[in-house]
Scaffold this motif. Sequence first.
Motif, PDB file in Angstrom:
ATOM      1  N   LEU A 198       0.834  -1.200   0.000  1.00  0.00           N
ATOM      2  CA  LEU A 198       0.000   0.000   0.000  1.00  0.00           C
ATOM      3  C   LEU A 198       0.873   1.257   0.000  1.00  0.00           C
ATOM      4  O   LEU A 198       1.888   1.294   0.706  1.00  0.00           O
ATOM      5  CB  LEU A 198      -0.880   0.011   1.256  1.00  0.00           C
ATOM      6  CG  LEU A 198      -1.885   1.153   1.312  1.00  0.00           C
ATOM      7  CD1 LEU A 198      -3.059   0.880   0.395  1.00  0.00           C
ATOM      8  CD2 LEU A 198      -2.388   1.370   2.737  1.00  0.00           C
ATOM      9  N   PHE A 199       0.488   2.228  -0.793  1.00  0.00           N
ATOM     10  CA  PHE A 199       1.114   3.557  -0.749  1.00  0.00           C
ATOM     11  C   PHE A 199       0.069   4.565  -0.283  1.00  0.00           C
ATOM     12  O   PHE A 199      -1.096   4.499  -0.700  1.00  0.00           O
ATOM     13  CB  PHE A 199       1.610   3.984  -2.134  1.00  0.00           C
ATOM     14  CG  PHE A 199       2.955   3.417  -2.518  1.00  0.00           C
ATOM     15  CD1 PHE A 199       4.118   4.165  -2.362  1.00  0.00           C
ATOM     16  CD2 PHE A 199       3.050   2.140  -3.042  1.00  0.00           C
ATOM     17  CE1 PHE A 199       5.357   3.645  -2.721  1.00  0.00           C
ATOM     18  CE2 PHE A 199       4.286   1.612  -3.398  1.00  0.00           C
ATOM     19  CZ  PHE A 199       5.443   2.364  -3.240  1.00  0.00           C
ATOM     20  N   VAL A 200       0.520   5.487   0.562  1.00  0.00           N
ATOM     21  CA  VAL A 200      -0.327   6.586   1.012  1.00  0.00           C
ATOM     22  C   VAL A 200       0.286   7.878   0.472  1.00  0.00           C
ATOM     23  O   VAL A 200       1.511   8.040   0.479  1.00  0.00           O
ATOM     24  CB  VAL A 200      -0.358   6.625   2.561  1.00  0.00           C
ATOM     25  CG1 VAL A 200      -0.947   7.918   3.070  1.00  0.00           C
ATOM     26  CG2 VAL A 200      -1.145   5.431   3.101  1.00  0.00           C
ATOM     27  N   LYS A 205       3.517  13.926  -0.692  1.00  0.00           N
ATOM     28  CA  LYS A 205       4.581  12.953  -0.395  1.00  0.00           C
ATOM     29  C   LYS A 205       3.998  11.549  -0.321  1.00  0.00           C
ATOM     30  O   LYS A 205       2.882  11.362   0.201  1.00  0.00           O
ATOM     31  CB  LYS A 205       5.241  13.283   0.952  1.00  0.00           C
ATOM     32  CG  LYS A 205       6.010  14.571   0.923  1.00  0.00           C
ATOM     33  CD  LYS A 205       6.717  14.795   2.241  1.00  0.00           C
ATOM     34  CE  LYS A 205       7.520  16.085   2.132  1.00  0.00           C
ATOM     35  NZ  LYS A 205       7.975  16.583   3.406  1.00  0.00           N
ATOM     36  N   LEU A 206       4.798  10.584  -0.798  1.00  0.00           N
ATOM     37  CA  LEU A 206       4.336   9.194  -0.785  1.00  0.00           C
ATOM     38  C   LEU A 206       5.076   8.412   0.278  1.00  0.00           C
ATOM     39  O   LEU A 206       6.274   8.627   0.500  1.00  0.00           O
ATOM     40  CB  LEU A 206       4.599   8.524  -2.133  1.00  0.00           C
ATOM     41  CG  LEU A 206       3.788   9.073  -3.297  1.00  0.00           C
ATOM     42  CD1 LEU A 206       4.557  10.141  -4.041  1.00  0.00           C
ATOM     43  CD2 LEU A 206       3.384   7.963  -4.242  1.00  0.00           C
ATOM     44  N   ILE A 207       4.355   7.496   0.889  1.00  0.00           N
ATOM     45  CA  ILE A 207       4.993   6.614   1.867  1.00  0.00           C
ATOM     46  C   ILE A 207       4.389   5.226   1.746  1.00  0.00           C
ATOM     47  O   ILE A 207       3.187   5.074   1.492  1.00  0.00           O
ATOM     48  CB  ILE A 207       4.886   7.193   3.304  1.00  0.00           C
ATOM     49  CG1 ILE A 207       5.644   6.326   4.303  1.00  0.00           C
ATOM     50  CG2 ILE A 207       3.450   7.400   3.735  1.00  0.00           C
ATOM     51  CD1 ILE A 207       5.936   7.022   5.619  1.00  0.00           C
ATOM     52  N   LEU A 242      -2.808   8.153   9.625  1.00  0.00           N
ATOM     53  CA  LEU A 242      -2.278   8.762   8.391  1.00  0.00           C
ATOM     54  C   LEU A 242      -3.028   8.214   7.175  1.00  0.00           C
ATOM     55  O   LEU A 242      -3.348   8.971   6.237  1.00  0.00           O
ATOM     56  CB  LEU A 242      -0.775   8.481   8.265  1.00  0.00           C
ATOM     57  CG  LEU A 242      -0.092   9.108   7.047  1.00  0.00           C
ATOM     58  CD1 LEU A 242      -0.113  10.634   7.123  1.00  0.00           C
ATOM     59  CD2 LEU A 242       1.353   8.627   6.924  1.00  0.00           C
ATOM     60  N   LEU A 243      -3.326   6.933   7.210  1.00  0.00           N
ATOM     61  CA  LEU A 243      -4.098   6.346   6.103  1.00  0.00           C
ATOM     62  C   LEU A 243      -5.516   6.919   6.082  1.00  0.00           C
ATOM     63  O   LEU A 243      -6.048   7.250   5.018  1.00  0.00           O
ATOM     64  CB  LEU A 243      -4.125   4.816   6.240  1.00  0.00           C
ATOM     65  CG  LEU A 243      -5.023   4.059   5.261  1.00  0.00           C
ATOM     66  CD1 LEU A 243      -4.609   4.330   3.811  1.00  0.00           C
ATOM     67  CD2 LEU A 243      -4.975   2.553   5.534  1.00  0.00           C
ATOM     68  N   ASP A 247      -4.575  11.869   1.380  1.00  0.00           N
ATOM     69  CA  ASP A 247      -5.129  12.545   0.201  1.00  0.00           C
ATOM     70  C   ASP A 247      -5.437  11.510  -0.881  1.00  0.00           C
ATOM     71  O   ASP A 247      -6.420  11.631  -1.611  1.00  0.00           O
ATOM     72  CB  ASP A 247      -4.131  13.571  -0.345  1.00  0.00           C
ATOM     73  CG  ASP A 247      -3.836  14.662   0.678  1.00  0.00           C
ATOM     74  OD1 ASP A 247      -4.751  15.000   1.455  1.00  0.00           O
ATOM     75  OD2 ASP A 247      -2.683  15.143   0.721  1.00  0.00           O
ATOM     76  N   GLU A 248      -4.521  10.522  -0.979  1.00  0.00           N
ATOM     77  CA  GLU A 248      -4.692   9.444  -1.963  1.00  0.00           C
ATOM     78  C   GLU A 248      -4.085   8.174  -1.379  1.00  0.00           C
ATOM     79  O   GLU A 248      -3.270   8.238  -0.448  1.00  0.00           O
ATOM     80  CB  GLU A 248      -3.914   9.746  -3.262  1.00  0.00           C
ATOM     81  CG  GLU A 248      -4.346  10.978  -3.998  1.00  0.00           C
ATOM     82  CD  GLU A 248      -3.544  11.180  -5.294  1.00  0.00           C
ATOM     83  OE1 GLU A 248      -3.206  10.182  -5.957  1.00  0.00           O
ATOM     84  OE2 GLU A 248      -3.262  12.342  -5.613  1.00  0.00           O
TER      85      GLU A 248
END
Length: 309
Positions: A198-200, A205-207, A242-243, A247-248
Amino acid sequence: MDLSKFAGGAAYVGGRFAPIAEATIPVTDWGFTRSDAVYDVVHVFRNGFFRLDDHLDRFQHSMARRRLNPGEDRATIEAILHRCVALSGLADAYVAMVALRGRPRIAGSRRPEDCANHLVAYAISWIDVIPKDVQDRGAHLWIGSTPRVPDASVDPVVKNYQWSDLTTGLFEAHDHGFDTVVLCDAEGFVTEGPGFNLFVVKDGKLITSDRGSLHGITRRSVLELCAELGLDASIGPIPRALLEEADEAFAATTAGGVMPFARVGRTILGNDRPGPISSRLKAAYWQKHDEGWHRTEVRPLEPEFSSAG
Ligand code: PLP
């Protein structure tokens, strides 16, 4: 050679190639009775493997960590994968390699060391872990209430068939009308989903998670794409909050690529459609496929199998 019998897919089992419907393992195989197996999956896109070497590296690492040695060396495994795809005639395929513990050579032994490990491989039609129409509208992601099994108990970096927690999560997601699930660990940090990392995306910024997760090859591709596109992306802890405030978010996996979410639990992301950064990465991922990125052409079918490849 009559290839029509391989049309649904081709497998390698017991040292031979067989049509997928005829590929079986004994019911007493520990790979079945104990999920004592490791595996990997690589995809074929328009007659080319994607990141084949990376998948073979990871498969070898998984086998070594679980002390599995089916006997076929790397070049032979690679040749087997090529032949499975060529026999199937599939231009786009889901290609699996599995190392199983097998059965004890000494009747009644309970020692894993006594088992005859063996290799199974197969090529079948392309699989998307999230169907394409759902990907297009943006998938709905449920945050599961079952914690992911601890890394200290089942190493998530070793690709394995321990899916009890993920399957429980999938049932829960479907019961709530969601498409798929992501699990948190016992401390409340996001891990991964059934078949994807999974990416948040938050504030540009992506994590992606640093725990409870396979080191996905698609995740690596996404991180490389982010570097190329000048996007800030990292591997780190993702608290559940955070998830929920993302935003996406998107899934990353061999079986479907980059797949954006439109909802996380009861939260609607953006305009309830795939977000702009996720969509940009999805487009870049497939465009790079078109350009031959990390591609290995599937070898044409040889009349006889040669383990020299
Ligand atoms: N996490 C799990 C549990 C998986 O099963 C998979 C792939 O099947 C992934 C993550 C994604 O890994 P990859 O991108 O290498 O396919």
